[in-house]
Structure formats: C-alpha cells, structure tokens
Motif scaffolding. Structure first.
Motif, PDB file in Angstrom:
ATOM      1  N   GLY A 135       0.818  -1.326   0.069  1.00  0.00           N
ATOM      2  CA  GLY A 135       0.032  -0.059  -0.016  1.00  0.00           C
ATOM      3  C   GLY A 135       0.995   1.290   0.119  1.00  0.00           C
ATOM      4  O   GLY A 135       0.194   2.409  -0.393  1.00  0.00           O
ATOM      5  N   ASN A 216      -1.293   4.314   0.657  1.00  0.00           N
ATOM      6  CA  ASN A 216      -2.623   3.661   1.175  1.00  0.00           C
ATOM      7  C   ASN A 216      -2.252   2.763   2.177  1.00  0.00           C
ATOM      8  O   ASN A 216      -2.343   1.468   2.162  1.00  0.00           O
ATOM      9  N   GLU A 234      -3.773   8.110   2.663  1.00  0.00           N
ATOM     10  CA  GLU A 234      -5.089   7.693   2.573  1.00  0.00           C
ATOM     11  C   GLU A 234      -5.876   8.231   3.962  1.00  0.00           C
ATOM     12  O   GLU A 234      -7.006   8.716   3.895  1.00  0.00           O
ATOM     13  N   GLU A 240      -8.488   6.210  -0.346  1.00  0.00           N
ATOM     14  CA  GLU A 240      -7.176   5.806  -1.072  1.00  0.00           C
ATOM     15  C   GLU A 240      -6.803   6.655  -2.175  1.00  0.00           C
ATOM     16  O   GLU A 240      -7.673   7.294  -2.793  1.00  0.00           O
TER      17      GLU A 240
END
Length: 326
Positions: A135, A216, A234, A240
């Motif tokens: 992420g 994220n 995020e 996101e």
C-alpha cells in the motif's frame, strides 16, 4: 508483465465495450486459450475484467499496483524511470540496487527505478528498520551522479522537495520537510529518504536514493510505537490515493530538481528547500552521537548542515543527527 498480457490489455483499453476472445486471438495471432491465460494473469495483477460468453471481455477498472506499464503510460521524463524493475515483495529495493550496480556499469543504470509493493527488510537512516507494508510507495532510484562530490548531499534535498511538491500538487496537503530527510503532513511523518553512495577517494561509482511514502497504509496496521508519529496519505485525505499518479509526479519533480543540480543551480535548490522547511525558525532538540542540546534552528548552510543557535547564544553546526521539534 509479459508482452502478450500487455497486448491483450491494450486491446481492452482501446475498446470501451466488450471484446470477444476470438477477436483478440485473431488480432494477436494466438489461441483463445492463450488469451484466457493472459486474462487470468491480468486479473491476478489487479485489473478488473468482466467476461461473458455472449459478448467477451471488458476492462472495468485498472490495477492499483505500481506496474511499469501503468507508470510508463503517464511518465514524461528524460531519464528518471525510463528503466524500471518491479517486485511484488522483496527484502529491500536498495539491496537490489547494490546488486545491479555490482553486476552492470552504473552508467547504464542511471535513472533506473526499482519498485517493490512490499519490503520485508526496509532500512532507514542510521540502519533503523523501515516498516514497508503493501500500500505504500517503496522505491530506489539508481544514479550515476555528475555532480561535484561536495554537493552530492543535495540529491537528498532534491528528493525531499520532489516528494513535498508532489503531495501538495496531487492532494493539496501542506507537506513540509523536516531536517534532515523526513516528509511531514501536520505533526506526523508521511515519508522519508535515504541516500547511499558507493565511492572511493574522489570517485563516486553510483548513488542509490531510497524513497518511502506511506500512501495507502492503514494506521491500524502500524506497530504501536509508530501510531502517534506516523500518518498516511489515505488517512489524511479520507480515501485511497492513486499511487501511480503520485509516483509519476514524484519522479517528474525529482528529475527537474536533479537537472538543476547537474546545471549547478545549487542556490535554487537551497531556497526551495528552505521554503518547504518544517524545521527552520523552530525550537528543536538535537541528538548526535556525542551530545544532546536544544536551541533554535536558524538556517542550513551550503553543505546541508543545520545551523542551531543554542540557548546560551552559541552557534552549532549539525552535520548528522536526530532533530526533534519542541
């Protein structure tokens, strides 16, 4: 991603509606079974592709992964990111950079970006562990600097500016640079950099600029010791973020500043860094290997050292150490 998968993807991208497997197979000169195999691979890589016997395949959403194909579609740089090495998971992109530089002429690697969706052994400044879950943006840029050795530290400054500018332009967040190499949003860290140089005497063989951005990242998944000091994009924007768009922006912004360094425009880099500084004009605590003290951060000099006016009026020049806002 193999060429056949890319060719299948391009056909789906060029057609807003469904495309039959037979049409794709005929266009590419492969079997329908081969098309199905590439569709499965694209789905594994995160592309949302619907299918029906009557109509065929339809691309409904692109992937969120930092795939070279997706980056190159948007990237408009001269040399940064023209070469990309991509990994789902690796110990450290820096280690891969060192291995590549030991096996290949660094001149041929100049500007290469090594990307990992997840790092299991990320390393930050002073050898500290860098938490690098899926992420985030975890990259290393391989460089063969044509910059005087006494100005190489400014590569980190150029990278810091690039990240702060990219975050500001993409999300309107007031990202700032905390000396020496952290990026903050508000009072929490969202990214950082590390420059490693392979050199002997006055010869620099190559440089590796490591960049980590908490894009994220779920704050709930962070180790307890980081939850009060670290944030993610995020979390800051409430949804996101498009990691490909952010990475492309970072690479563009970095190439611009790197070219300024190659052109000797050092004052421009220093001025821009100062304009984005979270540290200057603030009361700070400094911890170095030898001592700890407090004072006001009043400037950085032409070699990147932080200038501190201590409470007793003495001026201290800090080349390396930890800096804490008070």
């Amino acid at each position: 991603m193999k060429d056949t998968a890319i060719n299948v993807l391009k056909i789906l991208e060029e057609n807003p509606g469904p495309v039959s497997g037979e049409h794709i197979a005929e266009h590419l000169g492969v079997t329908r079974s081969a098309v199905w195999k590439q569709i499965r691979e694209l789905r594994r890589l995160g592309y949302k592709i619907s299918s029906s016997r009557a109509q065929g395949y339809c691309l409904e959403a692109t992937t969120s992964r930092l795939l070279p194909y997706e980056i190159h579609k948007r990237l408009r740089t001269r040399f940064i990111g023209k070469q990309i090495r991509y990994f789902d998971r690796t110990a450290s992109t820096s280690w891969i950079g060192k291995q590549l530089a030991s096996e290949t002429d660094p001149e041929k690697l100049h500007g290469m970006v090594i990307i990992a969706e997840e790092q299991t052994g990320g390393v930050g400044r002073l050898g500290r562990a860098w938490v690098s879950p899926a992420g985030g943006i975890w990259i290393t840029i391989v460089l063969k600097p044509r910059i005087p050795i006494d100005h190489l530290f400014m590569i980190t400054m150029a990278g810091s500016i690039a990240i702060a500018r990219a975050i500001r332009k993409e999300y309107g967040l007031s990202a700032l640079i905390k000396w020496p190499n952290d990026i903050f949003v508000g009072d929490k860290k969202v990214g950082g950099l590390l420059l490693e140089l392979a050199a002997e005497a006055d010869a620099v063989h190559y440089g590796l600029l490591g960049i980590g951005i908490d894009a994220n990242i779920s704050l709930a998944d962070l180790p307890p010791n980081l939850k009060d000091t670290v944030t993610s994009l995020e979390a800051e924007v409430g949804h996101e973020v498009d990691r490909v768009a952010l990475l492309v922006r970072v690479l563009r912004e970095f190439e611009l500043r790197y070219q300024q360094l190659e052109d000797g425009e050092y004052d421009s880099i220093i001025r821009e860094w100062k304009s984005l500084s979270l540290t200057l004009d603030q009361r700070v605590a400094i911890r170095t290997i030898n001592k700890t003290f407090e004072g006001e951060a009043i400037d950085i000099d032409s070699h990147g050292a932080l200038i501190i006016r201590r409470d007793n009026g003495k001026i201290e020049r800090v080349i390396a150490g930890d800096c804490f806002q008070l």
